[in-house]
Design a protein around this motif. Sequence first.
Motif, PDB file in Angstrom:
ATOM      1  N   ASN A  77       0.823  -1.211   0.000  1.00 40.29           N
ATOM      2  CA  ASN A  77       0.000   0.000   0.000  1.00 40.29           C
ATOM      3  C   ASN A  77       0.854   1.257   0.000  1.00 40.29           C
ATOM      4  OD1 ASN A  77      -3.254  -0.087   0.654  1.00 40.29           O
ATOM      5  ND2 ASN A  77      -2.217  -2.030   1.015  1.00 40.29           N
ATOM      6  N   TRP A  78       1.909   1.251   0.791  1.00 42.39           N
ATOM      7  CA  TRP A  78       2.793   2.410   0.839  1.00 42.39           C
ATOM      8  C   TRP A  78       3.443   2.648  -0.519  1.00 42.39           C
ATOM      9  CZ3 TRP A  78       7.748   2.811   4.381  1.00 42.39           C
ATOM     10  CH2 TRP A  78       8.286   4.104   4.264  1.00 42.39           C
ATOM     11  N   LYS A  81       0.407   3.669  -3.235  1.00 43.99           N
ATOM     12  CA  LYS A  81      -0.222   4.965  -2.950  1.00 43.99           C
ATOM     13  C   LYS A  81       0.821   6.075  -2.839  1.00 43.99           C
ATOM     14  CE  LYS A  81      -4.005   2.725  -0.422  1.00 43.99           C
ATOM     15  NZ  LYS A  81      -4.603   2.488   0.919  1.00 43.99           N
ATOM     16  N   ALA A  84       1.969   6.996  -6.329  1.00 46.84           N
ATOM     17  CA  ALA A  84       0.867   7.620  -7.082  1.00 46.84           C
ATOM     18  C   ALA A  84       0.683   9.083  -6.691  1.00 46.84           C
ATOM     19  CB  ALA A  84      -0.423   6.839  -6.854  1.00 46.84           C
ATOM     20  N   PHE A  85       0.601   9.345  -5.394  1.00 43.30           N
ATOM     21  CA  PHE A  85       0.349  10.719  -4.944  1.00 43.30           C
ATOM     22  C   PHE A  85       1.575  11.619  -5.090  1.00 43.30           C
ATOM     23  CE2 PHE A  85      -3.084   8.554  -2.391  1.00 43.30           C
ATOM     24  CZ  PHE A  85      -4.130   9.094  -3.140  1.00 43.30           C
ATOM     25  N   LYS A  88       1.675  12.468  -9.099  1.00 40.91           N
ATOM     26  CA  LYS A  88       0.446  12.756  -9.831  1.00 40.91           C
ATOM     27  C   LYS A  88       0.565  13.958 -10.750  1.00 40.91           C
ATOM     28  CE  LYS A  88      -1.578  15.244  -5.895  1.00 40.91           C
ATOM     29  NZ  LYS A  88      -2.692  15.251  -4.926  1.00 40.91           N
ATOM     30  N   ALA A 107      -5.478  -1.674  -3.433  1.00 40.93           N
ATOM     31  CA  ALA A 107      -4.836  -0.358  -3.422  1.00 40.93           C
ATOM     32  C   ALA A 107      -5.064   0.349  -4.756  1.00 40.93           C
ATOM     33  CB  ALA A 107      -3.337  -0.510  -3.140  1.00 40.93           C
ATOM     34  N   CYS A 108      -4.989  -0.405  -5.832  1.00 41.06           N
ATOM     35  CA  CYS A 108      -5.239   0.172  -7.161  1.00 41.06           C
ATOM     36  C   CYS A 108      -6.704   0.582  -7.323  1.00 41.06           C
ATOM     37  CB  CYS A 108      -4.833  -0.819  -8.250  1.00 41.06           C
ATOM     38  SG  CYS A 108      -3.044  -1.028  -8.424  1.00 41.06           S
ATOM     39  N   LEU A 111      -7.124   3.860  -5.652  1.00 43.09           N
ATOM     40  CA  LEU A 111      -6.567   4.956  -6.447  1.00 43.09           C
ATOM     41  C   LEU A 111      -7.451   5.288  -7.654  1.00 43.09           C
ATOM     42  CD1 LEU A 111      -2.767   4.092  -6.352  1.00 43.09           C
ATOM     43  CD2 LEU A 111      -3.928   5.995  -5.208  1.00 43.09           C
ATOM     44  N   GLN A 114      -9.777   7.768  -6.839  1.00 37.09           N
ATOM     45  CA  GLN A 114      -9.157   9.082  -6.655  1.00 37.09           C
ATOM     46  C   GLN A 114      -8.787   9.717  -7.990  1.00 37.09           C
ATOM     47  OE1 GLN A 114      -9.117  10.022  -3.380  1.00 37.09           O
ATOM     48  NE2 GLN A 114     -10.034   7.994  -3.092  1.00 37.09           N
ATOM     49  N   LEU A 224       2.825   7.026   3.993  1.00 39.52           N
ATOM     50  CA  LEU A 224       1.515   6.404   4.185  1.00 39.52           C
ATOM     51  C   LEU A 224       1.008   6.656   5.597  1.00 39.52           C
ATOM     52  CD1 LEU A 224      -0.654   4.476   2.933  1.00 39.52           C
ATOM     53  CD2 LEU A 224       0.603   2.592   4.004  1.00 39.52           C
TER      54      LEU A 224
END
Length: 393
Positions: A77-78, A81, A84-85, A88, A107-108, A111, A114, A224
């Motif tokens: 997850n870390w 995510k 990704a963030f 972005k 996790a995908c 996202l 989002q 995270l």
Amino acid sequence: MKKIIYMDHAATTYTKPEVVKEMMPYFTEYYGNPSSIYSFSRESKKAIDIARERVAGAINADASEIYFTGGGSEADNWAIKGIAFAHKDKGNHIITTSIEHHAVLHACEFLKKQGFEITYLPVDDNGMVRLEDLKNAITDKTILVTIMFANNEIGTIQPIKEIGKLCRERNIIFHTDAVQAVGHIPVDVKEMNIDLLSMAAHKFYGPKGVGALYIRKGIKIDNLIHGGAQERNRRAGTENISGIVGLGKAIDMAVKNMDANSKRISKLRDKLIDGLLKIPHTILNGAIGENRLPGNVNVCFRFIEGESILLLLDMNGICASSGSACTSGSLDPSHVLLAIGLPHEIAHGSLRLTLGDETTEDEVDYVLEVVPKIVQRLRDMSPLWDDYLKKGE
């Protein structure tokens, strides 16, 4: 209590006595908070540093690139995510596969809500990713590729080095969920062009509830968990000192004994596969030979349900599974088996047997004695089997 034959090492392993022994002082003797400045806490900090060096050495990383987590799912997850963030502004496209662990898939999915775009690569009938499919999926908005090192259900090992090379050439960050691989097959983050890698201690005879994330130096990633300066300001929370010590000891032992264990377990795996395939209408799932994890066996028996097999195996003292332990409560067939092209009715009859360091040839022989009887018993009660016999196929 009847003898237990444990063949579910992909779900979890036991914690080896040597690991427990090294962990024990950090529960009762060296219990200082590593973040404290007094000398008593230095023993705790020193222990974490040693574990970090051990983990780094096992995957050819630098100690400064290792961050301890609460397990493999947190590390996944870390990685996903966080990248990704953090990126972005460059793009919103992530590439993964249809056979990932749910820690990656969910996790995908998060996202996607989002605003990120997710591409799920298909796999061939052995569960292998095709490099051409990955090449064709990459766009100018792609910021992350996350593909597992080895599959937890069918044992297929992906061409990680080639995937990493392609990502490096395209300047795309590459993460691999190596939870099933680390400690069992060689992993070299430098040689394999890996930017981020997840692992979990309880998959290689360490304690549960602790893992690690390798983050290549220079990779930009968001945190995270917030709240403290631990793990060099990247992962807040007082460190699980004993767990981290256990992870370090376990990975050190696993790597030192990897070649011998792998050869022995692979031989037992092949014997088990050969014996199970003698049962009529049995299908082997996943790759064969060196492209398969040493301890993984996954088969489907036509005309019967996997859950019934597990219950009868349990009555005979054999611990096994029909897929990932994280989805054991689901009535749906494995998403991995569906992804490799099996129809629902066959995928429902799956059995995963995963061998470990303590598995013996006598245990394999016992399983090969018990399973055919169970399969026949269940087929004798199955209307599908009855229909098959009536049709004379």
